[in-house]
Write a protein that holds these residues in place. Structure first.
Motif, PDB file in Angstrom:
ATOM      1  N   SER A 138       1.225  -1.220  -0.463  1.00 33.61           N
ATOM      2  CA  SER A 138       0.135   0.119  -0.113  1.00 33.61           C
ATOM      3  C   SER A 138       0.822   1.202  -0.181  1.00 33.61           C
ATOM      4  O   SER A 138       0.221   2.363  -0.405  1.00 33.61           O
ATOM      5  CB  SER A 138      -1.426   0.004   1.374  1.00 33.61           C
ATOM      6  OG  SER A 138       0.269  -0.252   2.336  1.00 33.61           O
ATOM      7  N   GLN A 139       1.766   1.330   0.598  1.00 35.53           N
ATOM      8  CA  GLN A 139       3.205   2.341   0.342  1.00 35.53           C
ATOM      9  C   GLN A 139       3.636   2.789  -0.657  1.00 35.53           C
ATOM     10  O   GLN A 139       4.337   3.690  -1.215  1.00 35.53           O
ATOM     11  CB  GLN A 139       4.237   2.269   1.668  1.00 35.53           C
ATOM     12  CG  GLN A 139       3.569   2.392   3.373  1.00 35.53           C
ATOM     13  CD  GLN A 139       4.371   1.588   4.222  1.00 35.53           C
ATOM     14  OE1 GLN A 139       5.274   1.129   3.520  1.00 35.53           O
ATOM     15  NE2 GLN A 139       4.350   3.089   5.286  1.00 35.53           N
ATOM     16  N   LEU A 140       3.853   1.918  -1.880  1.00 37.72           N
ATOM     17  CA  LEU A 140       4.228   1.647  -2.783  1.00 37.72           C
ATOM     18  C   LEU A 140       3.898   1.916  -3.485  1.00 37.72           C
ATOM     19  O   LEU A 140       2.319   3.029  -3.496  1.00 37.72           O
ATOM     20  CB  LEU A 140       5.010   0.342  -3.492  1.00 37.72           C
ATOM     21  CG  LEU A 140       5.335  -0.908  -3.097  1.00 37.72           C
ATOM     22  CD1 LEU A 140       5.224  -1.819  -3.591  1.00 37.72           C
ATOM     23  CD2 LEU A 140       6.886  -0.145  -2.269  1.00 37.72           C
ATOM     24  N   GLN A 141       4.060   3.670  -4.667  1.00 36.60           N
ATOM     25  CA  GLN A 141       3.662   4.166  -5.859  1.00 36.60           C
ATOM     26  C   GLN A 141       3.742   3.446  -6.983  1.00 36.60           C
ATOM     27  O   GLN A 141       4.845   3.759  -7.501  1.00 36.60           O
ATOM     28  CB  GLN A 141       4.191   5.642  -5.889  1.00 36.60           C
ATOM     29  CG  GLN A 141       3.827   5.925  -4.572  1.00 36.60           C
ATOM     30  CD  GLN A 141       4.547   7.216  -4.204  1.00 36.60           C
ATOM     31  OE1 GLN A 141       5.471   8.555  -5.378  1.00 36.60           O
ATOM     32  NE2 GLN A 141       3.763   8.497  -3.316  1.00 36.60           N
ATOM     33  N   SER A 142       2.952   3.424  -7.489  1.00 35.50           N
ATOM     34  CA  SER A 142       3.121   2.558  -9.496  1.00 35.50           C
ATOM     35  C   SER A 142       4.030   1.768  -9.288  1.00 35.50           C
ATOM     36  O   SER A 142       4.889   0.993  -9.954  1.00 35.50           O
ATOM     37  CB  SER A 142       3.917   3.314 -10.288  1.00 35.50           C
ATOM     38  OG  SER A 142       2.115   4.701 -10.379  1.00 35.50           O
ATOM     39  N   GLY A 143       3.533   0.595  -7.942  1.00 37.17           N
ATOM     40  CA  GLY A 143       5.145  -0.779  -7.569  1.00 37.17           C
ATOM     41  C   GLY A 143       6.166  -0.400  -7.605  1.00 37.17           C
ATOM     42  O   GLY A 143       6.691  -0.920  -6.952  1.00 37.17           O
ATOM     43  N   MET A 144       6.225   1.077  -7.405  1.00 39.48           N
ATOM     44  CA  MET A 144       7.785   1.458  -6.792  1.00 39.48           C
ATOM     45  C   MET A 144       8.272   2.097  -5.978  1.00 39.48           C
ATOM     46  O   MET A 144       6.972   2.419  -5.457  1.00 39.48           O
ATOM     47  CB  MET A 144       8.480   2.396  -8.296  1.00 39.48           C
ATOM     48  CG  MET A 144       8.439   1.508  -9.663  1.00 39.48           C
ATOM     49  SD  MET A 144       8.650   0.315 -10.341  1.00 39.48           S
ATOM     50  CE  MET A 144      10.792   1.146 -10.699  1.00 39.48           C
ATOM     51  N   CYS A 145       9.511   2.263  -5.331  1.00 40.73           N
ATOM     52  CA  CYS A 145       9.749   2.772  -3.785  1.00 40.73           C
ATOM     53  C   CYS A 145       9.163   4.138  -4.524  1.00 40.73           C
ATOM     54  O   CYS A 145       9.016   4.816  -4.713  1.00 40.73           O
ATOM     55  CB  CYS A 145      11.087   2.907  -3.827  1.00 40.73           C
ATOM     56  SG  CYS A 145      11.390   3.716  -2.086  1.00 40.73           S
ATOM     57  N   PRO A 146       8.536   4.396  -3.379  1.00 39.15           N
ATOM     58  CA  PRO A 146       8.007   5.928  -2.602  1.00 39.15           C
ATOM     59  C   PRO A 146       8.549   7.550  -2.594  1.00 39.15           C
ATOM     60  O   PRO A 146       8.550   7.987  -2.636  1.00 39.15           O
ATOM     61  CB  PRO A 146       6.882   6.130  -1.832  1.00 39.15           C
ATOM     62  CG  PRO A 146       6.948   5.180  -0.704  1.00 39.15           C
ATOM     63  CD  PRO A 146       7.706   3.827  -1.728  1.00 39.15           C
ATOM     64  N   ASP A 147       9.941   6.672  -2.272  1.00 42.39           N
ATOM     65  CA  ASP A 147      11.097   7.349  -1.930  1.00 42.39           C
ATOM     66  C   ASP A 147      11.624   8.034  -3.314  1.00 42.39           C
ATOM     67  O   ASP A 147      12.271   9.849  -3.641  1.00 42.39           O
ATOM     68  CB  ASP A 147      12.198   7.563  -1.202  1.00 42.39           C
ATOM     69  CG  ASP A 147      11.599   7.853   0.501  1.00 42.39           C
ATOM     70  OD1 ASP A 147      10.646   8.254   0.799  1.00 42.39           O
ATOM     71  OD2 ASP A 147      11.680   7.187   1.896  1.00 42.39           O
ATOM     72  N   CYS A 148      12.234   7.284  -4.318  1.00 42.71           N
ATOM     73  CA  CYS A 148      12.894   7.666  -4.833  1.00 42.71           C
ATOM     74  C   CYS A 148      12.560   6.420  -7.076  1.00 42.71           C
ATOM     75  O   CYS A 148      13.045   6.631  -7.215  1.00 42.71           O
ATOM     76  CB  CYS A 148      14.769   6.363  -4.525  1.00 42.71           C
ATOM     77  SG  CYS A 148      14.646   4.452  -4.779  1.00 42.71           S
ATOM     78  N   ASN A 149      11.328   6.355  -6.467  1.00 41.65           N
ATOM     79  CA  ASN A 149      11.176   5.457  -7.520  1.00 41.65           C
ATOM     80  C   ASN A 149      11.770   4.253  -8.138  1.00 41.65           C
ATOM     81  O   ASN A 149      11.501   4.475  -9.510  1.00 41.65           O
ATOM     82  CB  ASN A 149      10.298   7.114  -8.228  1.00 41.65           C
ATOM     83  CG  ASN A 149      10.026   6.264  -9.740  1.00 41.65           C
ATOM     84  OD1 ASN A 149       8.975   5.371  -9.555  1.00 41.65           O
ATOM     85  ND2 ASN A 149       9.733   6.639 -11.038  1.00 41.65           N
ATOM     86  N   ARG A 150      12.308   3.491  -8.173  1.00 42.14           N
ATOM     87  CA  ARG A 150      12.989   2.572  -8.059  1.00 42.14           C
ATOM     88  C   ARG A 150      12.710   1.524  -7.786  1.00 42.14           C
ATOM     89  O   ARG A 150      11.128   1.599  -6.802  1.00 42.14           O
ATOM     90  CB  ARG A 150      14.407   2.802  -7.917  1.00 42.14           C
ATOM     91  CG  ARG A 150      14.943   3.710  -8.714  1.00 42.14           C
ATOM     92  CD  ARG A 150      16.763   3.832  -7.938  1.00 42.14           C
ATOM     93  NE  ARG A 150      16.754   4.372  -6.753  1.00 42.14           N
ATOM     94  CZ  ARG A 150      18.270   5.284  -6.339  1.00 42.14           C
ATOM     95  NH1 ARG A 150      19.128   4.996  -7.304  1.00 42.14           N
ATOM     96  NH2 ARG A 150      17.908   6.382  -5.710  1.00 42.14           N
ATOM     97  N   ALA A 151      12.997   0.105  -8.307  1.00 40.00           N
ATOM     98  CA  ALA A 151      12.013  -1.238  -7.935  1.00 40.00           C
ATOM     99  C   ALA A 151      12.125  -1.461  -7.134  1.00 40.00           C
ATOM    100  O   ALA A 151      13.049  -1.534  -5.949  1.00 40.00           O
ATOM    101  CB  ALA A 151      12.784  -2.392  -8.873  1.00 40.00           C
ATOM    102  N   VAL A 152      11.773  -2.233  -6.393  1.00 40.50           N
ATOM    103  CA  VAL A 152      11.957  -2.892  -4.644  1.00 40.50           C
ATOM    104  C   VAL A 152      11.892  -4.096  -4.524  1.00 40.50           C
ATOM    105  O   VAL A 152      11.873  -5.160  -5.626  1.00 40.50           O
ATOM    106  CB  VAL A 152      10.671  -2.744  -3.644  1.00 40.50           C
ATOM    107  CG1 VAL A 152      10.912  -1.050  -3.476  1.00 40.50           C
ATOM    108  CG2 VAL A 152       9.381  -3.260  -4.386  1.00 40.50           C
ATOM    109  N   GLN A 153      11.788  -5.154  -3.827  1.00 36.85           N
ATOM    110  CA  GLN A 153      12.736  -6.607  -4.025  1.00 36.85           C
ATOM    111  C   GLN A 153      11.862  -7.354  -2.721  1.00 36.85           C
ATOM    112  O   GLN A 153      11.926  -6.524  -1.887  1.00 36.85           O
ATOM    113  CB  GLN A 153      14.035  -6.844  -4.099  1.00 36.85           C
ATOM    114  CG  GLN A 153      14.506  -6.835  -4.793  1.00 36.85           C
ATOM    115  CD  GLN A 153      14.322  -6.947  -6.753  1.00 36.85           C
ATOM    116  OE1 GLN A 153      13.280  -8.269  -6.627  1.00 36.85           O
ATOM    117  NE2 GLN A 153      14.503  -5.868  -7.538  1.00 36.85           N
ATOM    118  N   PRO A 154      11.087  -8.441  -2.871  1.00 37.97           N
ATOM    119  CA  PRO A 154      10.807  -8.942  -1.745  1.00 37.97           C
ATOM    120  C   PRO A 154      11.666  -9.196  -0.763  1.00 37.97           C
ATOM    121  O   PRO A 154      12.688  -9.699  -1.212  1.00 37.97           O
ATOM    122  CB  PRO A 154       9.986 -10.244  -2.451  1.00 37.97           C
ATOM    123  CG  PRO A 154      10.107 -10.333  -3.579  1.00 37.97           C
ATOM    124  CD  PRO A 154      11.024  -9.597  -4.021  1.00 37.97           C
TER     125      PRO A 154
END
Length: 517
Positions: A138-154
């Motif tokens: 729920s904290q992601l923005q368009s599936g990306m990190c909300p701070d730097c807009n880069r990909a996240v990993q499980p």
């Protein structure tokens, strides 16, 4: 009578590589404020430093075939060279690898654990390596990190957590009772509506899948990362150590001001206050969360190939010019912008044509008409009364702007006085007065007022452009003095100015400058 202490800090730089020019706005802005406070008689302590732990550093060190400490030491040297190129007048440089810091952080962890504000749990979520942050879907923005807009990993691992949720009510009350805690106000509203009101989640503060970090006391499988480690630098630098705090900590804490970028506002205005409150320590008085400096309309990044480096620009134009651009170009609440075209345009416009031209032509006329001796002021006309009032009001406007961290407005106010002084030359036409024997007394009044304005400008620009200000004072033959001295308009009659004026800022050939990219 002892001076009033003033403690100012910047966000510590992550030691993963050479920072671009936008990363140095913290230090240049804080340096301006520190120099200004020193001029006003405060006993200033200005802290900078580096954040050196974490997975990204561990990975980069392995890629370079060196230990993490060797890697970060190399980066620290690069950062310190950039600080020198930008004339950052810091009083202390802290590294999170410093032994005293690591020992203090372990004591902080132990205190929070013992009193139940930290607990051991298992975390499963999404992890952003560049930001060293865990997120929920729920904290992601368009599936990306909300701070730097880069990909996240499980990610799933055992971790210690800090009970942020326990202090939600207290934090809401803090915001209500201290509406000026965060500047600008829009940033406080963002923290409240985007992070606090939706409900604070307990925060992971350790990792068990990396080794490069401060070991958790009595549980070496875990290392502390980012939050308790990096944020604590502001108090460990003063000698905070839970068991026995230093005299410096007792006299300088709480900090008067944290200068940070808007991207880390959440950490400094939610996590950090809760940590301090849980430790039973006072909170910093204010947090100034400034916007970003963009390359045109984009964020600077190596992948985009749009990086500008502060030290390289300073080699071309001088450190004062780089400092002035950063300070004049960054609004308080909206993002600023930098391009090489914009830098050279502001350099030639403000620094060469307005300020530099004013100083050069005034000194040249003083030498030509009065043999380099500052003349006495004769009878004043309405023009001189208005010019003195303008200078006095400029000092007040500049002062108020910096009190409110409207740094670009302060630069604009100072440059407006330089423009007004140039206009005064056009209004009084000293070259015409010099031809009329009956106007010699008034010519002396005019030159005395121009020299007086330059002395005020030297004081106003001293925190922003220390080398140019020092040159102005040297050429005027007088000292800038402290802040109160700016209210005493004029340069003493009989003072000898330089007989060989030096250009403060030589005009740059824009076409050549841009073709040298």
């Amino acid at each position: 009578m002892s001076k009033q202490p003033y403690y100012i800090t910047t966000a510590i730089l992550y030691a993963t590589g050479k920072p671009h020019i936008g990363n140095f706005y913290d230090q240049v802005a804080a340096d301006l404020l520190a120099r200004w406070r020193r001029m006003r008689g405060f006993d200033v302590k200005f802290l900078v430093g580096t954040d050196e732990h974490g997975q990204k550093v561990e990975n980069l060190a392995a890629e370079n075939g060196v230990s993490p400490f060797e890697f970060t030491t190399g980066v620290v040297n690069v950062i310190k060279n950039s600080f020198a190129a930008l004339q950052i007048s810091y009083d202390q440089f802290i590294r999170t690898t410093d032994d005293y810091h690591k020992a203090a952080v372990q004591n902080i962890f132990t205190q929070l654990l013992d009193q139940g504000d930290i607990y051991k749990d298992e975390y499963e979520g999404l992890y952003c390596t560049p930001c060293e942050s865990f997120w929920t879907d729920s904290q992601l923005q368009s599936g990306m990190c909300p701070d730097c807009n880069r990909a996240v990993q499980p990610a799933k691992e055992e971790a210690y957590k800090l009970r942020l949720s326990k202090y939600q009510g207290w934090l809401e009350q803090l915001y209500a009772e201290q509406p000026d805690f965060i500047v600008p106000k829009s940033r406080m509203n963002e923290m409240l509506n985007s992070f606090i009101k939706p409900g604070l989640q307990d925060l992971c503060i350790t990792r068990s899948t990396i080794k490069w970090g401060i070991p958790v006391p009595n549980d070496p499988a875990h290392v502390l990362y980012v939050w308790i480690d990096a944020l604590s630098n502001y108090i460990t630098a003063l000698g905070y150590n839970a068991a026995e705090n230093s005299e410096e900590y007792r006299t300088r804490w709480p900090a008067d001001l944290h200068v940070i970028g808007k991207d880390i506002c959440r950490f400094h205005t939610i996590i950090w206050p809760i940590m301090l409150h849980a430790l039973g320590q006072p909170l910093p008085k204010q947090v100034f969360a400034h916007p970003w400096l963009l390359f045109g309309a984009d964020k600077m990044s190596k992948s985009r190939g749009n990086m500008i480096y502060a030290d390289e620009l300073a080699q071309l134009l001088g450190s004062d010019a780089v400092r002035y651009y950063l300070l004049a170009e960054m609004p308080q609440a909206t993002d600023g912008s930098i391009t090489r075209e914009a830098v050279v345009e502001r350099y030639n416009g403000d620094l060469a044509n307005v300020l530099g031209n004013l100083v050069n032509r005034t000194l040249a006329m003083t030498n030509k008409y009065f043999g380099g001796t500052v003349p006495a002021m004769g009878e004043l006309t309405a023009l001189e009364h208005e010019l003195q009032a303008f200078a006095k009001q400029t000092v007040a406007d500049y002062d108020k702007a910096l009190e409110e961290f409207r740094i670009a407005d302060a630069m604009q106010a100072a440059m407006a006085l330089a423009k007004r002084s140039n206009k005064y030359i056009d209004e009084t036409t000293p070259w015409a007065l010099a031809k009329d024997p009956d106007q010699q007394a008034y010519l002396g009044t005019v030159m005395a007022h121009l020299l007086g304005c330059i002395r005020v400008l030297a004081g106003l620009f001293a925190p922003a452009m220390p080398q140019a200000a020092a040159s102005m004072c040297e050429q005027l033959g007088c000292a800038a003095g402290n802040w109160d001295a700016l209210s005493d308009f004029g340069v003493a009659a009989g003072t000898q100015v330089t007989d060989t004026p030096k250009a403060l800022f030589a005009r740059v050939d824009a076409e050549k400058f841009l073709s040298d990219e």
